[in-house]
Design a protein around this motif. Structure first.
Motif, PDB file in Angstrom:
ATOM      1  N   LEU A  36      50.630  42.811  32.542  1.00 55.77           N
ATOM      2  CA  LEU A  36      50.331  44.194  32.745  1.00 55.77           C
ATOM      3  C   LEU A  36      50.399  45.213  31.360  1.00 55.77           C
ATOM      4  O   LEU A  36      49.675  45.813  31.058  1.00 55.77           O
ATOM      5  CB  LEU A  36      51.222  44.748  33.725  1.00 55.77           C
ATOM      6  N   LEU A  37      51.502  44.822  30.767  1.00 54.85           N
ATOM      7  CA  LEU A  37      51.877  45.514  29.359  1.00 54.85           C
ATOM      8  C   LEU A  37      50.854  45.389  28.427  1.00 54.85           C
ATOM      9  O   LEU A  37      50.286  46.275  27.757  1.00 54.85           O
ATOM     10  CB  LEU A  37      53.137  45.111  29.091  1.00 54.85           C
ATOM     11  N   SER A 162      50.564  42.050  39.631  1.00 53.46           N
ATOM     12  CA  SER A 162      50.343  42.509  38.404  1.00 53.46           C
ATOM     13  C   SER A 162      48.911  42.386  37.845  1.00 53.46           C
ATOM     14  O   SER A 162      48.160  42.924  36.854  1.00 53.46           O
ATOM     15  CB  SER A 162      51.215  42.220  37.419  1.00 53.46           C
ATOM     16  N   LEU A 163      48.402  41.128  38.325  1.00 53.61           N
ATOM     17  CA  LEU A 163      47.303  40.567  37.881  1.00 53.61           C
ATOM     18  C   LEU A 163      45.895  41.643  38.277  1.00 53.61           C
ATOM     19  O   LEU A 163      44.798  41.588  37.576  1.00 53.61           O
ATOM     20  CB  LEU A 163      46.723  39.273  38.446  1.00 53.61           C
ATOM     21  N   THR A 164      46.321  42.386  39.319  1.00 55.43           N
ATOM     22  CA  THR A 164      45.277  43.483  39.702  1.00 55.43           C
ATOM     23  C   THR A 164      44.764  44.496  38.467  1.00 55.43           C
ATOM     24  O   THR A 164      43.615  44.740  38.642  1.00 55.43           O
ATOM     25  CB  THR A 164      46.052  44.461  40.613  1.00 55.43           C
ATOM     26  N   VAL A 165      45.496  44.489  37.059  1.00 58.78           N
ATOM     27  CA  VAL A 165      45.134  45.423  36.146  1.00 58.78           C
ATOM     28  C   VAL A 165      43.973  44.697  35.339  1.00 58.78           C
ATOM     29  O   VAL A 165      43.314  45.224  34.370  1.00 58.78           O
ATOM     30  CB  VAL A 165      46.563  45.861  35.203  1.00 58.78           C
ATOM     31  N   GLU A 195      35.999  48.609  38.544  1.00 55.57           N
ATOM     32  CA  GLU A 195      37.176  48.227  38.357  1.00 55.57           C
ATOM     33  C   GLU A 195      38.095  48.512  39.514  1.00 55.57           C
ATOM     34  O   GLU A 195      39.035  47.706  39.792  1.00 55.57           O
ATOM     35  CB  GLU A 195      37.646  48.785  37.175  1.00 55.57           C
ATOM     36  N   PHE A 196      37.849  49.420  40.505  1.00 52.95           N
ATOM     37  CA  PHE A 196      38.610  49.708  41.390  1.00 52.95           C
ATOM     38  C   PHE A 196      38.374  48.428  42.801  1.00 52.95           C
ATOM     39  O   PHE A 196      39.642  48.129  43.108  1.00 52.95           O
ATOM     40  CB  PHE A 196      38.418  51.193  41.954  1.00 52.95           C
ATOM     41  N   TYR A 203      44.065  42.103  44.146  1.00 52.46           N
ATOM     42  CA  TYR A 203      45.317  42.505  44.779  1.00 52.46           C
ATOM     43  C   TYR A 203      45.420  41.512  46.229  1.00 52.46           C
ATOM     44  O   TYR A 203      46.549  41.098  46.403  1.00 52.46           O
ATOM     45  CB  TYR A 203      45.605  43.931  45.053  1.00 52.46           C
ATOM     46  N   VAL A 204      44.344  41.653  46.918  1.00 51.70           N
ATOM     47  CA  VAL A 204      44.414  40.701  48.291  1.00 51.70           C
ATOM     48  C   VAL A 204      44.733  39.401  47.941  1.00 51.70           C
ATOM     49  O   VAL A 204      45.511  38.785  48.712  1.00 51.70           O
ATOM     50  CB  VAL A 204      43.148  41.130  48.864  1.00 51.70           C
TER      51      VAL A 204
END
Lengths: 251, 241
Positions: A36-37, A162-165, A195-196, A203-204
């Protein structure tokens, strides 16, 4: 670095092995946070640099004059003369304040240094903006997932989600595309939508793997906090609606 | 230097939610002392780093008293202000509200360098008090829910909830805003309470959350008592006239 690239590719392609490996790792949360960072800083640097160029290339006095001209034109078209006169008084006051602030309110270091400092703040803060939402929502989804029989720990859940990003790296492209006249805004919105949706899918998937659930259950866990908040809001409104209906019926 | 790296590892282990770090802390004979030192170190170092960032912000922030004067001077030129100026009571009210707004504005956007420097002392004290109060209350709730940890084990493990504060070292740069640290701290507290008390996940969840619910309840209670006392005083003052 290679590991980060592999995670990035795996997250974007919803590769089950990538998610499984991350869940099995004792450092699932550390890896997720580092990912994420990295993505946040890359995006933040592009966004900050664009902001820096825009901030340094614009002249505040010209911007104020343009804003004044635009507002005066709009006002003349849509407002009756009396209201326009009052509005003009306030508008002039606001514009004079803005002009004087740019000319007279001096800081120890010049304005361009301030622009650079602000954009450095934007660059470093960018991943933490995402982190705030992911942490808060992740904690709620963790509760929902546990209620639905999930078996993952909070560290696994937060690490995997966190992989969602990953798709949000497109925000760096969107901010560049946005600078294109006319079609830029539409294109940037389209990128935002992509991207959303892609982010929700990741996320799911992350929730499903973290909690060893089916996709359907994971989907339910992800949306349960929103459903609960929605229902509570509606229930809280019911007494007011009853009061309004009763009040209007009595007349 | 070894001591510092030991505390850094302790903080990083907790930051990344590694249960092994929490377990080690639970079994450490000097857990409360170690927790206290970690909190003081984190509190003082991040506050000291923030001095640099805030000094850089101050160096590019316009003088707020100058801004206040500019805004007032321009307001005085408007028609509505001139008509209001004929009413002394309205002017007095305006002046009070205007000063109040600038106080709020100053606290939100101004840089109070004295406060930032004093924070090197205040921050570790605040974090320590927060830790002690939370640790004791969480211990009570954990015991009520069947927890097996001692008070010192609970304090040792919940001290690790200070770990996300470490990320505030990024505030050595100007205008850096860090979101999510409070929730991260609560997650660390949850793992701390769970590890210290050997509770099941759900019981540990309630033992972690109930101190916050109790705090909110206390705030509401004191607000009600305060409100009741204030309205009674006003009524008495009104009756006396």
């Amino acid at each position: 670095m290679n590991e980060m690239i592999a995670i990035f590719r795996g997250a974007l392609t919803l590769d089950t092995k990538t998610f499984d490996d991350l869940k099995a790792s004792p450092a699932a949360f550390r890896k997720g946070f580092t990912f994420l960072l990295v993505i946040g800083l890359i995006t933040g640097i592009v966004v900050g640099l664009v902001g820096m160029i825009q901030g340094l290339s614009t002249n505040p006095a010209t911007e104020i004059a343009q804003a004044r001209q635009g507002l005066e034109q709009t006002m003349g078209q849509f407002m009756p003369p009396e209201a326009a006169a009052q509005f003009l008084d306030s508008l002039n006051m606001g514009m004079r304040i803005a002009e004087r602030v740019t000319q007279e309110a001096k800081s120890p270091l010049p304005h361009p240094v301030g622009v650079v400092f602000e954009q450095i703040g934007v660059m470093v803060s960018y991943p933490f903006g995402w982190l705030g939402s992911l942490m808060f929502y992740g904690a709620l989804v963790q509760i929902a997932a546990k209620l639905l029989g999930g078996r993952g720990t909070i560290a696994q859940m937060l690490g995997l989600t966190s992989l969602t990003v990953a798709p949000y790296i497109l925000s760096a492209v969107a901010v560049l595309v946005n600078a294109i006249p006319f079609a830029g805004g539409c294109l940037a919105s389209l990128i935002g939508l992509v991207e959303f949706v892609w982010g929700i899918v990741i996320y799911v998937k992350g929730t499903a793997v973290a909690h060893e659930m089916t996709g359907g259950r994971a989907l339910m866990a992800v949306f349960l906090p929103i459903i609960v908040v929605g229902l509570v809001s509606v229930l809280a409104l019911v007494p007011f609606i009853i009061l309004i209906v009763a009040g209007s019926g009595g007349r | 230097m070894n001591v510092l790296s030991e505390y850094l590892n302790l903080g990083l282990g907790a930051l990344f939610l590694q249960e092994e770090t929490f377990n080690k802390m639970r079994e450490d004979s000097r857990r409360v002392f170690k927790g206290f030192i970690l909190i003081v170190l984190v509190g003082a170092i991040v506050a000291a780093m923030a001095i640099v960032g805030k000094a850089l912000e101050w160096s590019v922030t316009p003088d707020l008293s100058n801004l206040k004067n500019i805004v007032l001077e321009e307001m005085q030129k408007t028609q509505w202000f001139q008509s209001m100026a004929r009413e002394p009571r309205a002017m007095q009210g305006f002046r009070q509200t205007y000063d109040l707004w600038w106080q709020i504005f100053g606290s939100m956007f101004g840089v109070n360098m004295l406060g930032v420097v004093l924070n090197v002392i205040v921050n570790p004290i605040t974090l320590t008090i927060r830790w002690l109060v939370y640790g004791v209350v969480a211990f009570i709730f954990a015991r009520l829910l069947g927890g097996k940890g001692t008070l010192s084990q609970t304090l040792g493990c919940t001290a690790l909830a200070v770990a996300p504060e470490m990320l505030k070292v990024a505030q050595v740069l100007p205008y850096v805003e860090l979101g999510g640290l409070a929730i991260w701290g609560i997650v660390c507290s949850y793992i701390g309470v769970k590890t210290a008390s050997r509770l099941s996940p759900w019981r540990a969840f309630w033992a972690t959350i109930l101190p916050f619910i109790a705090l909110i309840g206390l705030v509401i209670l004191f607000a009600c008592i305060g409100g009741f006392a204030a309205s009674s005083l006003l009524r008495l003052a009104g009756g006396g006239q």
